[in-house]
Each structure stands twice: as C-alpha cells, then as structure tokens.
Motif scaffolding. Sequence first.
Motif, PDB file in Angstrom:
ATOM      1  N   GLY A 126      90.335  92.879 -89.057  1.00 15.52           N
ATOM      2  CA  GLY A 126      90.989  94.263 -89.029  1.00 15.52           C
ATOM      3  C   GLY A 126      92.467  94.251 -88.634  1.00 15.52           C
ATOM      4  O   GLY A 126      92.999  95.534 -88.368  1.00 15.52           O
ATOM      5  N   GLU A 127      93.129  93.336 -88.870  1.00 15.54           N
ATOM      6  CA  GLU A 127      94.690  93.212 -88.301  1.00 15.54           C
ATOM      7  C   GLU A 127      94.903  93.589 -86.843  1.00 15.54           C
ATOM      8  O   GLU A 127      95.933  94.167 -86.423  1.00 15.54           O
TER       9      GLU A 127
ATOM     10  N   ASP B 226      90.754  99.797 -85.593  1.00 11.68           N
ATOM     11  CA  ASP B 226      91.666  98.654 -86.098  1.00 11.68           C
ATOM     12  C   ASP B 226      92.688  98.829 -86.806  1.00 11.68           C
ATOM     13  O   ASP B 226      92.863 100.207 -87.069  1.00 11.68           O
ATOM     14  N   HIS B 227      93.708  98.158 -87.427  1.00  5.45           N
ATOM     15  CA  HIS B 227      94.879  98.630 -87.960  1.00  5.45           C
ATOM     16  C   HIS B 227      94.645  98.455 -89.731  1.00  5.45           C
ATOM     17  O   HIS B 227      95.627  98.499 -90.161  1.00  5.45           O
ATOM     18  N   SER B 228      93.582  97.950 -90.164  1.00  3.42           N
ATOM     19  CA  SER B 228      93.380  97.558 -91.492  1.00  3.42           C
ATOM     20  C   SER B 228      92.510  98.849 -92.217  1.00  3.42           C
ATOM     21  O   SER B 228      91.515  99.199 -91.748  1.00  3.42           O
TER      22      SER B 228
ATOM     23  N   GLY C 277      94.693 102.380 -90.859  1.00  2.00           N
ATOM     24  CA  GLY C 277      93.497 101.755 -90.354  1.00  2.00           C
ATOM     25  C   GLY C 277      92.306 102.327 -90.375  1.00  2.00           C
ATOM     26  O   GLY C 277      92.283 103.381 -91.135  1.00  2.00           O
TER      27      GLY C 277
END
Length: 150
Positions: free
Chosen positions: A72-73, A93-95, A135
């Motif tokens: 998820g970055e 997360d960032h994704s 995200g």
Amino acid sequence: MEPTDGITTASSGVTAPDGPASTAVTSAAAARAYAESVARAQWGAGRGVREEDVVDLLLVVSELVTNAIRHGEGLAGFEVRPTDEGMWIAVHDHSAVVPRAAYAFPTRHRGSGYGWPLVARLARDIAVDRRPAGGKTISVLVPLRDAGGT
C-alpha cells in the motif's frame, strides 16, 4: 504503549485531519503491541478478554499493517477503537489500489496471499474505502469475548 481513551488513534507520523495522534505506529510489531494494550486495558469493562481472541486480533492487525507497508505504498495511519462487540481496527495506506481479494474470496492459492483469507475468517464488517486525500482505509471489527464467558 498504553491507551489513553476509549477512542484510540495511532499514526505513522501523519497527523489525522481531526487532530494529533496519541502514539506513533510505524511497524506491524508496534501496531500489535498497541492493539493488545487497548484490548487488555479498555475492552470488556475490566472483565478481561479471552487469550484466543487476543491472538486473532494480533493476527488481523499484523496482516493489515504488513499489507499496508508492503503493498500500500506505506502505512499512513492506524486506529483502534473498543466496541461492545470487540475491537474496530482501521489501517490507512498511501495507495488507492483496492486488493483484488476484497472483491472475491480467493478460490486458489499460488504460494502467497494467505493474509486476506485469514482476515476474512477472523474479522467482520470489513470495509475498504478510498480516502479523499489519497490512499485507502481498510477497516474491520475483530470480535472479542469476555475471559470469564462461555
């Protein structure tokens, strides 16, 4: 890490829109320790929680946080909230990419990917939501039972 209130938020250092986080979580180990401390201190109004339910909680937390870091970055935040039924967990997360397994339970296994089926078996009310700032958030409820109950 000790919880400080009934609604507990820990983050990876990113400040949540509604205020500062109460503690920093940057790894699966830290998330597990924090979730366990909240479960033991705040769930069940002092009645205690079954050990097997704590193990389930720790597995779910570990899978979700590890997936955020790995796929998820990076971990953008982690929340824990005791409810009447158990512990509500949210991992940010960032994704914005939603895991394929979120749409359909996997029917075959290709050597990895045990995490999502494990989460699906141990948790309820699973939701995957895209965050307005980018995200996504995966939130779940992990059921807990009183230590003295049947």
